[in-house]
Enzyme design. Structure first.
Site, PDB file in Angstrom:
ATOM      1  N   ASN A  16       0.850  -1.196   0.000  1.00 43.92           N
ATOM      2  CA  ASN A  16       0.000   0.000   0.000  1.00 43.92           C
ATOM      3  C   ASN A  16       0.887   1.247   0.000  1.00 43.92           C
ATOM      4  O   ASN A  16       1.442   1.623   1.026  1.00 43.92           O
ATOM      5  CB  ASN A  16      -0.912  -0.020   1.240  1.00 43.92           C
ATOM      6  CG  ASN A  16      -1.764   1.228   1.335  1.00 43.92           C
ATOM      7  OD1 ASN A  16      -1.903   1.970   0.363  1.00 43.92           O
ATOM      8  ND2 ASN A  16      -2.337   1.463   2.504  1.00 43.92           N
ATOM      9  N   LYS A  18      -0.004   4.268  -0.390  1.00 41.13           N
ATOM     10  CA  LYS A  18      -0.677   5.482   0.107  1.00 41.13           C
ATOM     11  C   LYS A  18      -0.443   6.648  -0.869  1.00 41.13           C
ATOM     12  O   LYS A  18      -0.414   6.412  -2.070  1.00 41.13           O
ATOM     13  CB  LYS A  18      -0.202   5.823   1.524  1.00 41.13           C
ATOM     14  CG  LYS A  18      -0.222   4.593   2.430  1.00 41.13           C
ATOM     15  CD  LYS A  18       0.007   4.914   3.880  1.00 41.13           C
ATOM     16  CE  LYS A  18       0.099   3.611   4.652  1.00 41.13           C
ATOM     17  NZ  LYS A  18      -0.070   3.780   6.079  1.00 41.13           N
ATOM     18  N   HIS A 101      -9.795   0.967   4.515  1.00 42.13           N
ATOM     19  CA  HIS A 101      -8.537   1.280   5.205  1.00 42.13           C
ATOM     20  C   HIS A 101      -8.801   2.336   6.283  1.00 42.13           C
ATOM     21  O   HIS A 101      -9.608   3.251   6.080  1.00 42.13           O
ATOM     22  CB  HIS A 101      -7.492   1.790   4.208  1.00 42.13           C
ATOM     23  CG  HIS A 101      -6.115   1.829   4.796  1.00 42.13           C
ATOM     24  ND1 HIS A 101      -5.720   2.839   5.643  1.00 42.13           N
ATOM     25  CD2 HIS A 101      -5.077   0.973   4.713  1.00 42.13           C
ATOM     26  CE1 HIS A 101      -4.477   2.603   6.037  1.00 42.13           C
ATOM     27  NE2 HIS A 101      -4.064   1.471   5.490  1.00 42.13           N
ATOM     28  N   GLU A 103      -7.247   4.844   7.228  1.00 39.57           N
ATOM     29  CA  GLU A 103      -7.039   6.246   6.830  1.00 39.57           C
ATOM     30  C   GLU A 103      -8.255   6.779   6.065  1.00 39.57           C
ATOM     31  O   GLU A 103      -8.532   7.983   6.107  1.00 39.57           O
ATOM     32  CB  GLU A 103      -5.733   6.373   6.029  1.00 39.57           C
ATOM     33  CG  GLU A 103      -4.527   6.276   6.959  1.00 39.57           C
ATOM     34  CD  GLU A 103      -3.262   5.701   6.345  1.00 39.57           C
ATOM     35  OE1 GLU A 103      -3.142   5.676   5.109  1.00 39.57           O
ATOM     36  OE2 GLU A 103      -2.387   5.252   7.117  1.00 39.57           O
ATOM     37  N   GLU A 170      -6.060  -4.952  10.694  1.00 41.41           N
ATOM     38  CA  GLU A 170      -5.090  -3.876  10.904  1.00 41.41           C
ATOM     39  C   GLU A 170      -5.476  -3.067  12.131  1.00 41.41           C
ATOM     40  O   GLU A 170      -6.293  -2.135  12.030  1.00 41.41           O
ATOM     41  CB  GLU A 170      -5.090  -2.918   9.698  1.00 41.41           C
ATOM     42  CG  GLU A 170      -4.587  -3.502   8.412  1.00 41.41           C
ATOM     43  CD  GLU A 170      -4.109  -2.382   7.488  1.00 41.41           C
ATOM     44  OE1 GLU A 170      -2.892  -2.181   7.406  1.00 41.41           O
ATOM     45  OE2 GLU A 170      -4.937  -1.712   6.882  1.00 41.41           O
ATOM     46  N   GLY A 176       1.721   2.476  10.936  1.00 42.16           N
ATOM     47  CA  GLY A 176       2.667   3.583  10.832  1.00 42.16           C
ATOM     48  C   GLY A 176       3.284   4.027  12.143  1.00 42.16           C
ATOM     49  O   GLY A 176       3.935   5.065  12.205  1.00 42.16           O
ATOM     50  N   SER A 212       2.781  -1.819  10.750  1.00 40.04           N
ATOM     51  CA  SER A 212       4.211  -1.786  11.075  1.00 40.04           C
ATOM     52  C   SER A 212       4.936  -3.107  10.823  1.00 40.04           C
ATOM     53  O   SER A 212       5.832  -3.486  11.585  1.00 40.04           O
ATOM     54  CB  SER A 212       4.416  -1.326  12.514  1.00 40.04           C
ATOM     55  OG  SER A 212       3.913  -0.010  12.688  1.00 40.04           O
TER      56      SER A 212
HETATM   57  C1  PEP Z   1      -1.101   0.276   6.030  1.00 44.26           C
HETATM   58  O1  PEP Z   1      -1.185   1.436   5.633  1.00 44.26           O
HETATM   59  O2  PEP Z   1      -1.979  -0.543   5.689  1.00 44.26           O
HETATM   60  C2  PEP Z   1       0.028  -0.109   6.875  1.00 44.26           C
HETATM   61  C3  PEP Z   1       0.017  -1.289   7.413  1.00 44.26           C
HETATM   62  O3  PEP Z   1       1.045   0.811   7.043  1.00 44.26           O
HETATM   63  P1  PEP Z   1       2.455   0.545   7.804  1.00 44.26           P
HETATM   64  O4  PEP Z   1       3.000  -0.746   7.284  1.00 44.26           O
HETATM   65  O5  PEP Z   1       3.292   1.721   7.436  1.00 44.26           O
HETATM   66  O6  PEP Z   1       2.138   0.463   9.261  1.00 44.26           O
END
Ligand code: PEP
Length: 255
Positions: A16, A18, A101, A103, A170, A176, A212
């Site tokens: 992803n 973003k 997601h 976000e 998630e 993040g 992460s």
């Molecule tokens: C994500 O945006 O789905 C995500 C898992 O980001 P990160 O790996 O940066 O935590």
């Protein structure tokens, strides 16, 4: 079921991006990534910003690599300035769309109220779905939140689509932040998700983890939390780092 199906025994890695990347960055990335590429056991799903989808699609040479939209609206074509729907994503070469997601939930372009109709719109357009669910904070409501998000997304969906939907657990607090749950915590949530899926007859639905994930912790999660793969933000944006992740995921397919 008309959706593109890869190989049900394969693991999944979602990259992803973003709101990042450029034509130059993606050209180099695809070149470096595909040099000596031997991760055909893994379905790699690259989700760049919309304008780069077709550019990336044209540069992919391996069947096990596909592209996804990062989100989509539920509406058919019409007067919706600035929006992208599932028909358009399919038209520019997507096989998947990421829905829900955190976000998008936080900026309110996605919520449980529109989840079911958006899932239906993706399926009607022959897109497979990565449905993201996860609690914002750890509390006694955590399990209820993921059950609600799951039910609002697929509670009304026919079980014949169970192969076309991937559930990404998630926890928002892990995205993040560099903070991750333990494998036991993921397993506990996986069991709840699995119970809901089973009650709906969704027996072929894969469950992946995001938040992460790095080349340093990927092996720990994939072996101890028995997940079907990852959705990765930060660590997917360098070809070397993505290949490290692919190494662990691809290897786990054979366990
Ligand atoms: C994500 O945006 O789905 C995500 C898992 O980001 P990160 O790996 O940066 O935590």
């Amino acid at each position: 079921v008309l959706c593109y199906i890869f190989n049900m025994s394969s693991k999944i890695l979602v990259a992803n991006w973003k709101m990042n990347g450029s034509l130059d960055i993606f050209a180099d990335y695809l070149k470096d990534l595909q040099k000596g590429y031997d991760f055909s056991n893994t379905q790699l799903i690259i989700a760049p910003p919309f304008p780069y989808l077709n550019f990336i699609k044209q540069k992919i040479v391996f069947e096990s690599i596909v592209v996804a939209g990062q989100t989509a609206v539920l509406w058919n074509d019409g007067a919706k300035t600035g929006d992208i729907n599932c028909r358009i994503l399919k038209d520019v070469g997507c096989d998947f769309v990421i829905l829900g997601h955190s976000e998008c939930r936080i900026n309110n372009t996605f919520n449980d109220g529109i989840a079911s109709d958006t899932v239906k719109s993706a399926l009607n357009n022959n897109l497979n779905i990565i449905l993201c669910i996860g609690e914002e904070i750890v509390s006694e409501r955590s399990d209820d939140v993921i059950i609600e998000q799951l039910m609002s997304g697929i509670g009304e969906i026919d079980k014949k689509y169970s192969k076309s939907i991937v559930i990404a657990y998630e926890p928002v607090w892990a995205i993040g932040t560099g903070i991750t749950p333990t494998a036991e915590q993921i397993l506990q949530k996986k069991q709840i998700i699995y119970a809901v899926l089973h009650s709906l007859g969704f027996i072929d639905t894969k469950i992946i983890y995001g938040g992460s994930v790095t080349p340093e912790n990927a092996q720990y999660f994939i072996t101890n939390a028995q997940i079907d793969g990852f959705i990765v933000g930060k660590a997917c944006m360098k070809a070397d780092s993505l290949k490290e992740l692919l190494k662990y995921v691809d290897y786990a397919t054979n366990l």
